[in-house]
Design a protein around this motif. Structure first.
Motif, PDB file in Angstrom:
ATOM      1  N   THR A 361      19.030  25.460  34.943  1.00 28.16           N
ATOM      2  CA  THR A 361      17.802  25.313  34.155  1.00 28.16           C
ATOM      3  C   THR A 361      17.324  26.664  33.640  1.00 28.16           C
ATOM      4  OG1 THR A 361      17.173  23.379  35.469  1.00 28.16           O
ATOM      5  CG2 THR A 361      15.437  24.460  34.195  1.00 28.16           C
ATOM      6  N   ARG A 362      17.358  27.660  34.507  1.00 28.04           N
ATOM      7  CA  ARG A 362      16.901  28.999  34.108  1.00 28.04           C
ATOM      8  C   ARG A 362      17.766  29.568  32.988  1.00 28.04           C
ATOM      9  NH1 ARG A 362      17.912  31.418  38.459  1.00 28.04           N
ATOM     10  NH2 ARG A 362      19.631  32.779  37.825  1.00 28.04           N
ATOM     11  N   HIS A 363      19.076  29.424  33.099  1.00 28.94           N
ATOM     12  CA  HIS A 363      19.972  29.949  32.068  1.00 28.94           C
ATOM     13  C   HIS A 363      19.728  29.279  30.719  1.00 28.94           C
ATOM     14  CE1 HIS A 363      23.374  32.092  34.485  1.00 28.94           C
ATOM     15  NE2 HIS A 363      22.176  32.401  34.923  1.00 28.94           N
ATOM     16  N   VAL A 364      19.575  27.954  30.736  1.00 27.28           N
ATOM     17  CA  VAL A 364      19.373  27.242  29.474  1.00 27.28           C
ATOM     18  C   VAL A 364      18.008  27.590  28.879  1.00 27.28           C
ATOM     19  CG1 VAL A 364      19.110  24.965  28.414  1.00 27.28           C
ATOM     20  CG2 VAL A 364      20.950  25.373  30.069  1.00 27.28           C
ATOM     21  N   GLU A 365      16.961  27.588  29.684  1.00 25.92           N
ATOM     22  CA  GLU A 365      15.620  27.894  29.169  1.00 25.92           C
ATOM     23  C   GLU A 365      15.529  29.321  28.646  1.00 25.92           C
ATOM     24  OE1 GLU A 365      12.953  26.939  32.353  1.00 25.92           O
ATOM     25  OE2 GLU A 365      12.969  24.773  31.902  1.00 25.92           O
ATOM     26  N   ASP A 366      16.171  30.250  29.331  1.00 21.03           N
ATOM     27  CA  ASP A 366      16.181  31.642  28.878  1.00 21.03           C
ATOM     28  C   ASP A 366      16.883  31.764  27.531  1.00 21.03           C
ATOM     29  OD1 ASP A 366      16.176  34.712  29.385  1.00 21.03           O
ATOM     30  OD2 ASP A 366      18.308  34.237  29.110  1.00 21.03           O
ATOM     31  N   ALA A 367      18.024  31.083  27.387  1.00 19.44           N
ATOM     32  CA  ALA A 367      18.767  31.157  26.131  1.00 19.44           C
ATOM     33  C   ALA A 367      17.964  30.567  24.982  1.00 19.44           C
ATOM     34  CB  ALA A 367      20.104  30.425  26.282  1.00 19.44           C
ATOM     35  N   VAL A 368      17.336  29.421  25.203  1.00 14.96           N
ATOM     36  CA  VAL A 368      16.559  28.768  24.152  1.00 14.96           C
ATOM     37  C   VAL A 368      15.351  29.629  23.764  1.00 14.96           C
ATOM     38  CG1 VAL A 368      15.119  26.764  23.616  1.00 14.96           C
ATOM     39  CG2 VAL A 368      17.335  26.455  24.753  1.00 14.96           C
ATOM     40  N   ALA A 369      14.697  30.209  24.756  1.00 19.88           N
ATOM     41  CA  ALA A 369      13.528  31.043  24.486  1.00 19.88           C
ATOM     42  C   ALA A 369      13.881  32.260  23.637  1.00 19.88           C
ATOM     43  CB  ALA A 369      12.892  31.487  25.803  1.00 19.88           C
ATOM     44  N   LYS A 370      15.144  32.704  23.737  1.00 23.54           N
ATOM     45  CA  LYS A 370      15.567  33.893  23.000  1.00 23.54           C
ATOM     46  C   LYS A 370      16.335  33.553  21.727  1.00 23.54           C
ATOM     47  CE  LYS A 370      15.603  36.737  27.161  1.00 23.54           C
ATOM     48  NZ  LYS A 370      16.441  37.389  28.220  1.00 23.54           N
ATOM     49  N   GLY A 371      16.338  32.266  21.345  1.00 26.84           N
ATOM     50  CA  GLY A 371      16.877  31.900  20.034  1.00 26.84           C
ATOM     51  C   GLY A 371      18.146  31.079  20.017  1.00 26.84           C
ATOM     52  N   ALA A 372      18.722  30.757  21.151  1.00 26.96           N
ATOM     53  CA  ALA A 372      19.926  29.924  21.158  1.00 26.96           C
ATOM     54  C   ALA A 372      19.570  28.493  20.758  1.00 26.96           C
ATOM     55  CB  ALA A 372      20.573  29.940  22.539  1.00 26.96           C
ATOM     56  N   ARG A 373      20.551  27.778  20.208  1.00 22.90           N
ATOM     57  CA  ARG A 373      20.360  26.389  19.786  1.00 22.90           C
ATOM     58  C   ARG A 373      21.120  25.460  20.731  1.00 22.90           C
ATOM     59  NH1 ARG A 373      21.400  29.660  15.874  1.00 22.90           N
ATOM     60  NH2 ARG A 373      23.641  29.158  15.803  1.00 22.90           N
ATOM     61  N   VAL A 374      20.465  24.388  21.123  1.00 24.33           N
ATOM     62  CA  VAL A 374      21.104  23.381  21.971  1.00 24.33           C
ATOM     63  C   VAL A 374      21.703  22.317  21.060  1.00 24.33           C
ATOM     64  CG1 VAL A 374      20.770  21.645  23.765  1.00 24.33           C
ATOM     65  CG2 VAL A 374      19.490  23.792  23.860  1.00 24.33           C
ATOM     66  N   LEU A 375      23.033  22.215  21.026  1.00 25.23           N
ATOM     67  CA  LEU A 375      23.693  21.221  20.178  1.00 25.23           C
ATOM     68  C   LEU A 375      23.696  19.845  20.825  1.00 25.23           C
ATOM     69  CD1 LEU A 375      26.738  23.229  18.772  1.00 25.23           C
ATOM     70  CD2 LEU A 375      24.387  23.066  17.925  1.00 25.23           C
ATOM     71  N   THR A 376      23.709  19.817  22.147  1.00 23.17           N
ATOM     72  CA  THR A 376      23.531  18.576  22.880  1.00 23.17           C
ATOM     73  C   THR A 376      23.202  18.919  24.324  1.00 23.17           C
ATOM     74  OG1 THR A 376      24.478  16.383  23.357  1.00 23.17           O
ATOM     75  CG2 THR A 376      25.948  18.271  23.610  1.00 23.17           C
ATOM     76  N   GLY A 377      22.511  18.008  25.003  1.00 21.52           N
ATOM     77  CA  GLY A 377      22.179  18.223  26.409  1.00 21.52           C
ATOM     78  C   GLY A 377      20.936  19.068  26.583  1.00 21.52           C
ATOM     79  N   GLY A 378      20.972  19.892  27.662  1.00 21.22           N
ATOM     80  CA  GLY A 378      19.882  20.828  27.910  1.00 21.22           C
ATOM     81  C   GLY A 378      18.775  20.321  28.784  1.00 21.22           C
ATOM     82  N   ARG A 379      18.935  19.112  29.388  1.00 25.04           N
ATOM     83  CA  ARG A 379      17.817  18.554  30.156  1.00 25.04           C
ATOM     84  C   ARG A 379      18.235  18.154  31.567  1.00 25.04           C
ATOM     85  NH1 ARG A 379      15.668  13.448  27.524  1.00 25.04           N
ATOM     86  NH2 ARG A 379      17.918  13.073  27.274  1.00 25.04           N
ATOM     87  N   HIS A 380      17.325  18.328  32.492  1.00 25.12           N
ATOM     88  CA  HIS A 380      17.451  17.767  33.836  1.00 25.12           C
ATOM     89  C   HIS A 380      17.230  16.267  33.733  1.00 25.12           C
ATOM     90  CE1 HIS A 380      15.415  17.309  38.047  1.00 25.12           C
ATOM     91  NE2 HIS A 380      16.685  16.966  38.090  1.00 25.12           N
ATOM     92  N   ARG A 381      18.040  15.477  34.470  1.00 27.92           N
ATOM     93  CA  ARG A 381      17.928  14.025  34.411  1.00 27.92           C
ATOM     94  C   ARG A 381      17.648  13.438  35.798  1.00 27.92           C
ATOM     95  NH1 ARG A 381      20.125  11.387  30.068  1.00 27.92           N
ATOM     96  NH2 ARG A 381      19.200   9.570  31.126  1.00 27.92           N
ATOM     97  N   PRO A 382      16.444  13.607  36.308  1.00 31.74           N
ATOM     98  CA  PRO A 382      16.118  13.070  37.631  1.00 31.74           C
ATOM     99  C   PRO A 382      16.201  11.554  37.698  1.00 31.74           C
ATOM    100  CG  PRO A 382      14.136  13.842  36.519  1.00 31.74           C
ATOM    101  CD  PRO A 382      15.290  14.292  35.692  1.00 31.74           C
ATOM    102  N   ASP A 383      16.154  10.886  36.532  1.00 35.09           N
ATOM    103  CA  ASP A 383      16.300   9.434  36.527  1.00 35.09           C
ATOM    104  C   ASP A 383      17.702   8.994  36.950  1.00 35.09           C
ATOM    105  OD1 ASP A 383      16.923  10.775  34.020  1.00 35.09           O
ATOM    106  OD2 ASP A 383      17.425   8.792  33.225  1.00 35.09           O
ATOM    107  N   LEU A 384      18.670   9.912  36.845  1.00 38.45           N
ATOM    108  CA  LEU A 384      20.056   9.601  37.216  1.00 38.45           C
ATOM    109  C   LEU A 384      20.427  10.146  38.589  1.00 38.45           C
ATOM    110  CD1 LEU A 384      21.819  10.337  33.803  1.00 38.45           C
ATOM    111  CD2 LEU A 384      21.042   8.130  34.686  1.00 38.45           C
ATOM    112  N   GLY A 385      19.683  11.059  39.093  1.00 36.22           N
ATOM    113  CA  GLY A 385      19.962  11.689  40.381  1.00 36.22           C
ATOM    114  C   GLY A 385      19.127  12.943  40.497  1.00 36.22           C
ATOM    115  N   PRO A 386      18.804  13.369  41.724  1.00 37.18           N
ATOM    116  CA  PRO A 386      17.871  14.498  41.878  1.00 37.18           C
ATOM    117  C   PRO A 386      18.348  15.798  41.249  1.00 37.18           C
ATOM    118  CG  PRO A 386      18.876  13.882  43.988  1.00 37.18           C
ATOM    119  CD  PRO A 386      19.208  12.800  43.022  1.00 37.18           C
ATOM    120  N   PHE A 387      19.668  15.988  41.142  1.00 35.87           N
ATOM    121  CA  PHE A 387      20.174  17.272  40.629  1.00 35.87           C
ATOM    122  C   PHE A 387      21.079  17.095  39.411  1.00 35.87           C
ATOM    123  CE2 PHE A 387      20.079  17.827  45.422  1.00 35.87           C
ATOM    124  CZ  PHE A 387      18.777  18.301  45.436  1.00 35.87           C
ATOM    125  N   VAL A 388      20.988  15.972  38.731  1.00 37.65           N
ATOM    126  CA  VAL A 388      21.814  15.741  37.546  1.00 37.65           C
ATOM    127  C   VAL A 388      21.244  16.518  36.360  1.00 37.65           C
ATOM    128  CG1 VAL A 388      22.655  14.018  35.897  1.00 37.65           C
ATOM    129  CG2 VAL A 388      22.579  13.470  38.344  1.00 37.65           C
TER     130      VAL A 388
END
Length: 538
Positions: A361-388
């Protein structure tokens, strides 16, 4: 101890008393867990709770070892090793072949336990079973090739006979990680046993049950009960005590911990092999089959949710195919099925812990905050499992972002364009790591040429990592800060032996004879050396 597992395996329909037995309530038989954990050398009376990433419910309370327990484990192992080293090589190899069949016969039980402890997809858990079987069979079938004594050329033909023997180190200490609970717990130790050593192992705390089931199967295959000892506990205490007692150490884990172990081994003048971190690159060349490369990239990046030492985190794609590759890769990634369960249909399972989820989570949020683009994904999915966490593809990652050079060890990859193959190779070699790489191209000869320029211990052409990892005759390990030494192949077993040379001199000594002076002896020796050179002798 040689308790047999229940015929029904580890899964139970429900607890006798679910209110007081959270392990049984979760689905693991209480007596089954107790039989496994009794194999740990522990007198401390302390335990540590283990919870599953599949639902987050407790699995077991694992006994913890003290430094005194580690010493006791080595005492037991040394006692067993003396007799084991005297056991004929063919008998040791036969036990490995029995293990090969046993893990295949009991694969459902093993896979269940791997999934409970790690949360990985069932298909990824199966690969652990397959790799243990491959390792056992390879070393059993090549035992004599690696370990038999061999004649070598003596100093003088006829007069000097020289031979080299392979002597076991003694007791090998193995510290294994959590990401591959079965194969990392067993596969480094199998060649050590074949070479006549004993093992004291410290599996990671999160995956103790799988490692203990593996040890039980070693005994069922015919290995002596005390030849493989297991200890459990915090790395700084138990790991340090293990290194202090071992005759050789095999470690898989972080580069930071690997450095510490290397220093401890150097102080004791013992050897070690270290498989450490990686920031593994994939190169998609301009002539690559785009759809094959995209399929390979999905496996390279997202197998075991990216928690694989040889998984890809940097993807370099030629300008000529970049847009088509990205479309295919994103489309395949979005079609993946995710979750945390025992279902064979899952393409990607869970991260193992909150700590791994926090890093990703930290790596993805840091990259997005500094200008990286998420082409797909990028989210925690607790609805599928606690650490998915969703499989994530980033574009526009730059050097100021944490995920650019640091290992994420999760389902995240950064995409980069390149203009020339020289540029791609230079960027692939950037940084401090050098574990695994892959190259996709229709021209496999060219692909192998590019592969040889990449400073990684293993490089795969038109495959993510399986071609090298599954080729047991090929050594596997890292360059630079990705480690020291190799597992698999001849290097994977010879590391656990000492080379002992025995030479017998016949008829005359290598010294002056019959009253000859030292000067005259030097003249005769010089003439002999010149003659041997003319005869082409090495």
């Amino acid at each position: 101890m040689s308790e047999q597992t229940p015929a029904s395996g580890p899964i139970t329909d429900g607890p006798a008393d679910p209110e007081h037995d959270s392990t049984a309530a979760y689905g693991l038989d209480r007596s089954y867990v107790a039989a496994l954990t009794r194999r740990i050398v522990s007198t401390s009376g302390e335990t540590a709770a283990v919870t599953s990433p599949v639902g987050g419910t407790p699995l077991a309370h694992v006994p913890q070892s003290s430094a005194a327990d580690v010493a006791e484990a080595f005492t037991r192992a040394r006692r067993a090793q003396a007799a084991w080293a005297a056991t004929p090589l063919d008998e040791r190899a036969a036990a490995l072949l029995r293990l090969h069949d046993l893990v295949l016969d009991r694969q459902e039980e093993l896979i269940d336990l791997v999934v409970w402890e790690s949360g990985k997809a069932r298909k990824d858990a199966y690969l652990e079973v397959a790799h243990v079987a491959l390792t056992a069979r390879y070393y059993a079938r090549t035992a004599h090739r690696h370990l038999d004594s061999r004649r070598v050329a003596g100093m003088f033909p006829v007069l000097t006979r020289a031979e080299v023997h392979r002597v076991p180190k003694g007791v090998v200490g193995i510290i294994s990680p959590w990401n591959y609970p079965l194969t990392m717990a067993l596969c480094d130790g199998l060649p050590a046993l074949l070479a006549g050593n004993a093992v004291v192992a410290k599996p990671d705390a999160q995956v103790m049950l799988t490692a203990l089931l593996g040890v039980q199967m070693l005994e069922e295959a015919g290995f002596p009960p005390e030849i493989w000892q297991v200890v459990a506990g915090p790395g700084p205490e138990v790991g340090g005590a293990l290194v202090a007692e071992a005759d050789y150490v095999a470690f898989t884990g972080s580069t930071a911990t690997g450095r510490l172990i290397a220093r401890q081994c150097a102080d004791r003048l013992i050897g070690c092999s270290l498989e450490l971190g990686g920031k593994n690159p994939m190169l998609v060349l301009r002539d690559a089959d785009v759809h094959r490369a995209a399929e390979g990239a999905v496996r390279a990046v997202f197998s075991n949710a990216g928690q694989l030492c040889v998984s890809t985190e940097r993807l370099f794609v030629a300008d000529q195919v970049y847009d088509r590759f990205v479309d295919a890769f994103v489309s395949r990634t979005q079609a993946m099925t995710l979750g945390a369960s025992h279902d064979w249909s899952l393409d990607m399972g869970s991260l193992i812990s909150q700590a791994q989820l926090d890093t990703v989570t930290r790596h993805v949020e840091d990259a997005v905050a500094k200008g990286a683009r998420v082409l797909t994904g990028g989210r925690h999915r607790p609805d599928l499992g606690p650490f998915v966490f969703e499989p994530t593809i980033l574009e526009g990652v730059s050097a100021d972002m944490e995920c650019f050079g640091a290992e994420t060890f999760g389902p995240v990859v950064s995409l980069y364009r390149f203009h020339s193959e020289d540029e791609a190779v230079e960027r692939a070699n950037d940084g401090f790591y050098g574990l695994n790489a892959s190259v996709y191209t229709r021209d496999t000869t060219r692909g192998r040429s590019v592969a040889r320029r990449i400073r990684c211990g293993t490089v795969n052409v038109n495959e993510a990592y399986g071609a090298t990892f599954g080729s047991l005759a090929a050594p596997m390990g890292g360059m630079r800060e990705s480690g020291l030494g190799r597992r698999q192949g001849a290097e994977g077993i010879l590391r656990y032996t000492e080379a002992q040379s025995v030479a017998t001199q016949r008829l005359v000594p290598i010294a002056p004879v019959l009253g000859m002076s030292e000067e005259a002896n030097a003249t005769v020796l010089t003439a002999s050396l010149r003659l041997l050179n003319k005869l082409g002798r090495a």
